[in-house]
Design a protein around this motif. Sequence first.
Motif, mmCIF file in Angstrom:
data_model
loop_
_atom_site.group_PDB
_atom_site.id
_atom_site.type_symbol
_atom_site.label_atom_id
_atom_site.label_comp_id
_atom_site.label_asym_id
_atom_site.label_seq_id
_atom_site.Cartn_x
_atom_site.Cartn_y
_atom_site.Cartn_z
ATOM 1 N N GLY A 9 0.821 -1.209 0.000
ATOM 2 C CA GLY A 9 0.000 0.000 0.000
ATOM 3 C C GLY A 9 0.853 1.256 0.000
ATOM 4 O O GLY A 9 0.568 2.213 -0.745
ATOM 5 N N ARG A 10 1.903 1.251 0.815
ATOM 6 C CA ARG A 10 2.798 2.420 0.856
ATOM 7 C C ARG A 10 3.497 2.623 -0.489
ATOM 8 O O ARG A 10 3.655 3.743 -0.959
ATOM 9 C CB ARG A 10 3.838 2.259 1.972
ATOM 10 C CG ARG A 10 3.313 2.623 3.351
ATOM 11 C CD ARG A 10 4.442 2.706 4.374
ATOM 12 N NE ARG A 10 4.996 1.389 4.660
ATOM 13 C CZ ARG A 10 4.499 0.549 5.566
ATOM 14 N NH1 ARG A 10 3.438 0.899 6.266
ATOM 15 N NH2 ARG A 10 5.067 -0.616 5.777
ATOM 16 N N ARG A 13 1.045 4.024 -3.016
ATOM 17 C CA ARG A 13 0.813 5.449 -2.708
ATOM 18 C C ARG A 13 1.985 6.296 -3.195
ATOM 19 O O ARG A 13 1.813 7.355 -3.796
ATOM 20 C CB ARG A 13 0.617 5.600 -1.193
ATOM 21 C CG ARG A 13 0.044 6.912 -0.777
ATOM 22 C CD ARG A 13 -0.291 6.869 0.727
ATOM 23 N NE ARG A 13 -1.226 7.901 1.053
ATOM 24 C CZ ARG A 13 -0.918 9.188 1.109
ATOM 25 N NH1 ARG A 13 0.303 9.586 0.866
ATOM 26 N NH2 ARG A 13 -1.848 10.081 1.409
ATOM 27 N N VAL A 47 -7.372 1.778 -7.028
ATOM 28 C CA VAL A 47 -6.330 2.019 -6.019
ATOM 29 C C VAL A 47 -6.145 3.523 -5.800
ATOM 30 O O VAL A 47 -5.834 3.972 -4.689
ATOM 31 C CB VAL A 47 -4.999 1.340 -6.429
ATOM 32 C CG1 VAL A 47 -3.865 1.700 -5.478
ATOM 33 C CG2 VAL A 47 -5.189 -0.169 -6.498
ATOM 34 N N TYR A 50 -8.702 4.514 -3.407
ATOM 35 C CA TYR A 50 -8.498 3.842 -2.121
ATOM 36 C C TYR A 50 -7.544 4.662 -1.255
ATOM 37 O O TYR A 50 -7.745 4.802 -0.056
ATOM 38 C CB TYR A 50 -7.941 2.431 -2.341
ATOM 39 C CG TYR A 50 -7.616 1.720 -1.049
ATOM 40 C CD1 TYR A 50 -8.629 1.119 -0.305
ATOM 41 C CD2 TYR A 50 -6.318 1.682 -0.564
ATOM 42 C CE1 TYR A 50 -8.343 0.481 0.902
ATOM 43 C CE2 TYR A 50 -6.021 1.053 0.639
ATOM 44 C CZ TYR A 50 -7.038 0.455 1.360
ATOM 45 O OH TYR A 50 -6.749 -0.167 2.560
ATOM 46 N N HIS A 51 -6.526 5.233 -1.890
ATOM 47 C CA HIS A 51 -5.490 5.967 -1.146
ATOM 48 C C HIS A 51 -5.767 7.465 -1.032
ATOM 49 O O HIS A 51 -5.229 8.122 -0.140
ATOM 50 C CB HIS A 51 -4.120 5.751 -1.796
ATOM 51 C CG HIS A 51 -3.569 4.378 -1.583
ATOM 52 N ND1 HIS A 51 -3.067 3.951 -0.377
ATOM 53 C CD2 HIS A 51 -3.474 3.327 -2.431
ATOM 54 C CE1 HIS A 51 -2.664 2.701 -0.487
ATOM 55 N NE2 HIS A 51 -2.899 2.293 -1.712
ATOM 56 N N PHE A 52 -6.578 8.002 -1.930
ATOM 57 C CA PHE A 52 -6.816 9.452 -1.942
ATOM 58 C C PHE A 52 -8.305 9.724 -2.110
ATOM 59 O O PHE A 52 -8.984 9.032 -2.865
ATOM 60 C CB PHE A 52 -6.022 10.115 -3.076
ATOM 61 C CG PHE A 52 -4.540 9.948 -2.924
ATOM 62 C CD1 PHE A 52 -3.800 10.814 -2.140
ATOM 63 C CD2 PHE A 52 -3.886 8.889 -3.543
ATOM 64 C CE1 PHE A 52 -2.440 10.640 -1.973
ATOM 65 C CE2 PHE A 52 -2.526 8.704 -3.389
ATOM 66 C CZ PHE A 52 -1.792 9.582 -2.602
#
Length: 197
Positions: A9-10, A13, A47, A50-52
Amino acid sequence: MSTTAADRGREARRRLLAAAAELIAERGWAAVSTRMLAERAGVAPGVVHYHFASVQALLSEAALAVMHDLIEQAGAGLAHARTPGEALGLMMEFLAAYDGRDPTSLLFAEAYLAAGRDEDLRRSLGGVVAEFRRALAGRLAEHQVPAPDATAAVIAAAIDGIMLHRALGPGPDAADLTAVLRRLVAPTEPRPSTKEQ
């Protein structure tokens, strides 16, 4: 050593932020889409969200990260300069790598334009500029430059303007620009007394 879901995930991102910074410079702020970001970062479109919270949030975070990094690098010269004039010379040398059409300069220009239409970005970008001005004003005050806050504001605006103008064509060389900016921080001569006799 196997990677965890958190590691993946990192990394996703990080890749999205890098892709956003590249695409802002290449395509312009308003032209960047979820699909472009996902393709450039090598992730599925879902994705991105999901992150933003939004594409706008991703673009803002990416641009602000680049700006923070550049200002920190420029500010490092302030800490080591022995005089205000030397600090300005070091900053102008640092900025020589940016011709106004390079990706970083284009990202700055796009972010300033986008900030005019996005209140959150305007506040955040204003904070970045204020941080730079405070650091510069602090150094100027240490060297007894008159009106350090106002002087720092003028120098910061001049540097922004120089970078914007470089995109339009050649201008004065760095040495001439530095000489002009150094006059802003030169010690002022005390005025002769005008006591009435």
